[in-house]
Motif scaffolding. Sequence first.
Motif, PDB file in Angstrom:
ATOM      1  N   TRP A 182      -5.902  40.274   1.668  1.00 34.03           N
ATOM      2  CA  TRP A 182      -4.946  39.611   0.782  1.00 34.03           C
ATOM      3  C   TRP A 182      -5.200  38.115   0.665  1.00 34.03           C
ATOM      4  CZ3 TRP A 182      -3.901  41.888   5.443  1.00 34.03           C
ATOM      5  CH2 TRP A 182      -3.519  41.050   6.494  1.00 34.03           C
ATOM      6  N   SER A 183      -6.310  37.656   1.228  1.00 34.23           N
ATOM      7  CA  SER A 183      -6.637  36.230   1.162  1.00 34.23           C
ATOM      8  C   SER A 183      -6.999  35.846  -0.270  1.00 34.23           C
ATOM      9  CB  SER A 183      -7.812  35.927   2.095  1.00 34.23           C
ATOM     10  OG  SER A 183      -8.063  34.541   2.112  1.00 34.23           O
ATOM     11  N   PRO A 184      -6.351  34.799  -0.798  1.00 36.67           N
ATOM     12  CA  PRO A 184      -6.684  34.376  -2.167  1.00 36.67           C
ATOM     13  C   PRO A 184      -8.024  33.655  -2.195  1.00 36.67           C
ATOM     14  CG  PRO A 184      -5.026  32.920  -1.231  1.00 36.67           C
ATOM     15  CD  PRO A 184      -5.274  34.010  -0.215  1.00 36.67           C
ATOM     16  N   PRO A 185      -8.596  33.507  -3.386  1.00 37.07           N
ATOM     17  CA  PRO A 185      -9.841  32.726  -3.473  1.00 37.07           C
ATOM     18  C   PRO A 185      -9.604  31.278  -3.034  1.00 37.07           C
ATOM     19  CG  PRO A 185      -9.084  33.446  -5.668  1.00 37.07           C
ATOM     20  CD  PRO A 185      -8.133  33.998  -4.668  1.00 37.07           C
ATOM     21  N   ASN A 186     -10.634  30.646  -2.541  1.00 39.38           N
ATOM     22  CA  ASN A 186     -10.511  29.287  -2.000  1.00 39.38           C
ATOM     23  C   ASN A 186      -9.911  28.288  -2.988  1.00 39.38           C
ATOM     24  OD1 ASN A 186     -11.485  30.083   0.470  1.00 39.38           O
ATOM     25  ND2 ASN A 186     -13.565  29.359   0.088  1.00 39.38           N
ATOM     26  N   TRP A 187     -10.182  28.453  -4.284  1.00 46.55           N
ATOM     27  CA  TRP A 187      -9.700  27.478  -5.265  1.00 46.55           C
ATOM     28  C   TRP A 187      -8.173  27.466  -5.371  1.00 46.55           C
ATOM     29  CZ3 TRP A 187      -6.684  29.028  -9.252  1.00 46.55           C
ATOM     30  CH2 TRP A 187      -6.738  30.368  -9.623  1.00 46.55           C
ATOM     31  N   VAL A 188      -7.491  28.503  -4.906  1.00 46.19           N
ATOM     32  CA  VAL A 188      -6.032  28.577  -4.980  1.00 46.19           C
ATOM     33  C   VAL A 188      -5.371  27.603  -4.003  1.00 46.19           C
ATOM     34  CG1 VAL A 188      -4.044  30.103  -4.503  1.00 46.19           C
ATOM     35  CG2 VAL A 188      -6.009  30.957  -5.800  1.00 46.19           C
ATOM     36  N   PHE A 189      -6.004  27.373  -2.873  1.00 47.38           N
ATOM     37  CA  PHE A 189      -5.374  26.587  -1.815  1.00 47.38           C
ATOM     38  C   PHE A 189      -5.074  25.145  -2.225  1.00 47.38           C
ATOM     39  CE2 PHE A 189      -7.176  30.187   0.396  1.00 47.38           C
ATOM     40  CZ  PHE A 189      -6.183  30.509   1.306  1.00 47.38           C
ATOM     41  N   GLY A 190      -5.972  24.497  -2.920  1.00 53.55           N
ATOM     42  CA  GLY A 190      -5.761  23.100  -3.336  1.00 53.55           C
ATOM     43  C   GLY A 190      -4.520  22.918  -4.193  1.00 53.55           C
ATOM     44  N   PRO A 191      -4.391  23.645  -5.312  1.00 51.88           N
ATOM     45  CA  PRO A 191      -3.193  23.482  -6.145  1.00 51.88           C
ATOM     46  C   PRO A 191      -1.897  23.881  -5.427  1.00 51.88           C
ATOM     47  CG  PRO A 191      -4.917  24.611  -7.380  1.00 51.88           C
ATOM     48  CD  PRO A 191      -5.401  24.477  -5.967  1.00 51.88           C
ATOM     49  N   VAL A 192      -1.959  24.945  -4.625  1.00 53.07           N
ATOM     50  CA  VAL A 192      -0.751  25.372  -3.907  1.00 53.07           C
ATOM     51  C   VAL A 192      -0.331  24.291  -2.913  1.00 53.07           C
ATOM     52  CG1 VAL A 192       0.166  27.021  -2.213  1.00 53.07           C
ATOM     53  CG2 VAL A 192      -1.072  27.850  -4.219  1.00 53.07           C
ATOM     54  N   TRP A 193      -1.270  23.800  -2.110  1.00 56.89           N
ATOM     55  CA  TRP A 193      -0.921  22.779  -1.124  1.00 56.89           C
ATOM     56  C   TRP A 193      -0.453  21.489  -1.784  1.00 56.89           C
ATOM     57  CZ3 TRP A 193       0.877  23.173   3.368  1.00 56.89           C
ATOM     58  CH2 TRP A 193       0.511  24.226   4.209  1.00 56.89           C
ATOM     59  N   THR A 194      -1.067  21.119  -2.893  1.00 53.98           N
ATOM     60  CA  THR A 194      -0.630  19.902  -3.593  1.00 53.98           C
ATOM     61  C   THR A 194       0.825  20.036  -4.025  1.00 53.98           C
ATOM     62  OG1 THR A 194      -2.880  19.453  -4.356  1.00 53.98           O
ATOM     63  CG2 THR A 194      -1.074  18.411  -5.601  1.00 53.98           C
ATOM     64  N   THR A 195       1.157  21.169  -4.609  1.00 57.38           N
ATOM     65  CA  THR A 195       2.534  21.413  -5.043  1.00 57.38           C
ATOM     66  C   THR A 195       3.491  21.401  -3.855  1.00 57.38           C
ATOM     67  OG1 THR A 195       1.721  22.742  -6.892  1.00 57.38           O
ATOM     68  CG2 THR A 195       4.034  23.060  -6.258  1.00 57.38           C
ATOM     69  N   LEU A 196       3.099  22.052  -2.767  1.00 63.40           N
ATOM     70  CA  LEU A 196       3.963  22.113  -1.588  1.00 63.40           C
ATOM     71  C   LEU A 196       4.158  20.741  -0.955  1.00 63.40           C
ATOM     72  CD1 LEU A 196       2.679  25.434   0.019  1.00 63.40           C
ATOM     73  CD2 LEU A 196       4.804  25.060  -1.266  1.00 63.40           C
ATOM     74  N   TYR A 197       3.092  19.947  -0.874  1.00 65.20           N
ATOM     75  CA  TYR A 197       3.218  18.609  -0.293  1.00 65.20           C
ATOM     76  C   TYR A 197       4.141  17.717  -1.127  1.00 65.20           C
ATOM     77  CZ  TYR A 197      -0.292  19.151   3.394  1.00 65.20           C
ATOM     78  OH  TYR A 197      -0.971  19.528   4.524  1.00 65.20           O
ATOM     79  N   VAL A 198       4.057  17.827  -2.438  1.00 65.96           N
ATOM     80  CA  VAL A 198       4.952  17.041  -3.293  1.00 65.96           C
ATOM     81  C   VAL A 198       6.395  17.497  -3.097  1.00 65.96           C
ATOM     82  CG1 VAL A 198       5.598  16.548  -5.698  1.00 65.96           C
ATOM     83  CG2 VAL A 198       3.192  16.422  -5.000  1.00 65.96           C
ATOM     84  N   ALA A 199       6.616  18.811  -3.069  1.00 64.84           N
ATOM     85  CA  ALA A 199       7.970  19.338  -2.872  1.00 64.84           C
ATOM     86  C   ALA A 199       8.535  18.912  -1.514  1.00 64.84           C
ATOM     87  CB  ALA A 199       7.973  20.858  -2.992  1.00 64.84           C
ATOM     88  N   MET A 200       7.699  18.948  -0.481  1.00 64.96           N
ATOM     89  CA  MET A 200       8.139  18.517   0.854  1.00 64.96           C
ATOM     90  C   MET A 200       8.539  17.048   0.846  1.00 64.96           C
ATOM     91  SD  MET A 200       5.067  20.329   2.999  1.00 64.96           S
ATOM     92  CE  MET A 200       5.121  19.125   4.291  1.00 64.96           C
ATOM     93  N   ALA A 201       7.734  16.219   0.202  1.00 64.04           N
ATOM     94  CA  ALA A 201       8.015  14.783   0.151  1.00 64.04           C
ATOM     95  C   ALA A 201       9.323  14.520  -0.593  1.00 64.04           C
ATOM     96  CB  ALA A 201       6.855  14.040  -0.511  1.00 64.04           C
ATOM     97  N   VAL A 202       9.513  15.205  -1.713  1.00 64.80           N
ATOM     98  CA  VAL A 202      10.747  15.032  -2.478  1.00 64.80           C
ATOM     99  C   VAL A 202      11.949  15.495  -1.649  1.00 64.80           C
ATOM    100  CG1 VAL A 202      12.025  15.810  -4.524  1.00 64.80           C
ATOM    101  CG2 VAL A 202       9.631  15.098  -4.732  1.00 64.80           C
ATOM    102  N   ALA A 203      11.799  16.604  -0.944  1.00 65.43           N
ATOM    103  CA  ALA A 203      12.886  17.108  -0.096  1.00 65.43           C
ATOM    104  C   ALA A 203      13.256  16.077   0.969  1.00 65.43           C
ATOM    105  CB  ALA A 203      12.482  18.434   0.556  1.00 65.43           C
ATOM    106  N   ALA A 204      12.264  15.533   1.646  1.00 62.50           N
ATOM    107  CA  ALA A 204      12.535  14.526   2.684  1.00 62.50           C
ATOM    108  C   ALA A 204      13.188  13.291   2.077  1.00 62.50           C
ATOM    109  CB  ALA A 204      11.245  14.159   3.408  1.00 62.50           C
ATOM    110  N   TRP A 205      12.723  12.891   0.905  1.00 57.85           N
ATOM    111  CA  TRP A 205      13.299  11.734   0.225  1.00 57.85           C
ATOM    112  C   TRP A 205      14.761  11.976  -0.132  1.00 57.85           C
ATOM    113  CZ3 TRP A 205      14.588  11.539  -5.142  1.00 57.85           C
ATOM    114  CH2 TRP A 205      14.984  10.270  -5.586  1.00 57.85           C
TER     115      TRP A 205
END
Length: 184
Positions: free
Chosen positions: A65-88
């Motif tokens: 069920w591992s996604p292709p490597n190219w998926v990780f960058g966009p997913v992590w970018t979105t998650l990091y932004v959401a985390m930062a906004v949540a903390a803010w």
Amino acid sequence: MASVEQPLRSESEHRELAAGTRRPAVQFPGLLVFLAASAVVAGLGGLATANNVNGWYAAAVKAPWSPPNWVFGPVWTTLYVAMAVAAWLVWRRRAEGTSAALAAYTTQLVLNLLWTPVFFGLYPALGTLALWIAFGIIVALSAAVVVTVLHFGPISRTAGLLMLPYFAWIIFASSLNLWAVLNN
């Protein structure tokens, strides 16, 4: 005794201060600080990944069920932004429990930072042991994210909700990590 003159505040500033929010003049710089912290963690993680994703990890046995490597960058970018906004959102409220909530957030961010170099960077030196250590880190990370969500929610429901996709992704990543441990 000399009186200290208070600066004039607009009615909206009085309402925000009464509601326990930070002044608008510091909110945007505060958001930038949280985004920068996420960017640092993402960048350092990227450095640890870059040399190994096409190295040992390319030849590793991955979960079906591992996604292709190219998926990780966009997913992590979105998650990091959401985390930062949540903390803010939590930081700007200045509510009771904000310090504990941000301490939980910082803890999970540090665990997040540790996982990538351990999983990707230590495998060539330690083999499966590195993957076990990474699995222990990601389990601790999962717990720290739960604690963060539980602290964020009462302060800002939106902040708590913004952390849930990240928690889901960490659980997913934990399954990939465990598969790697058991099959490499």
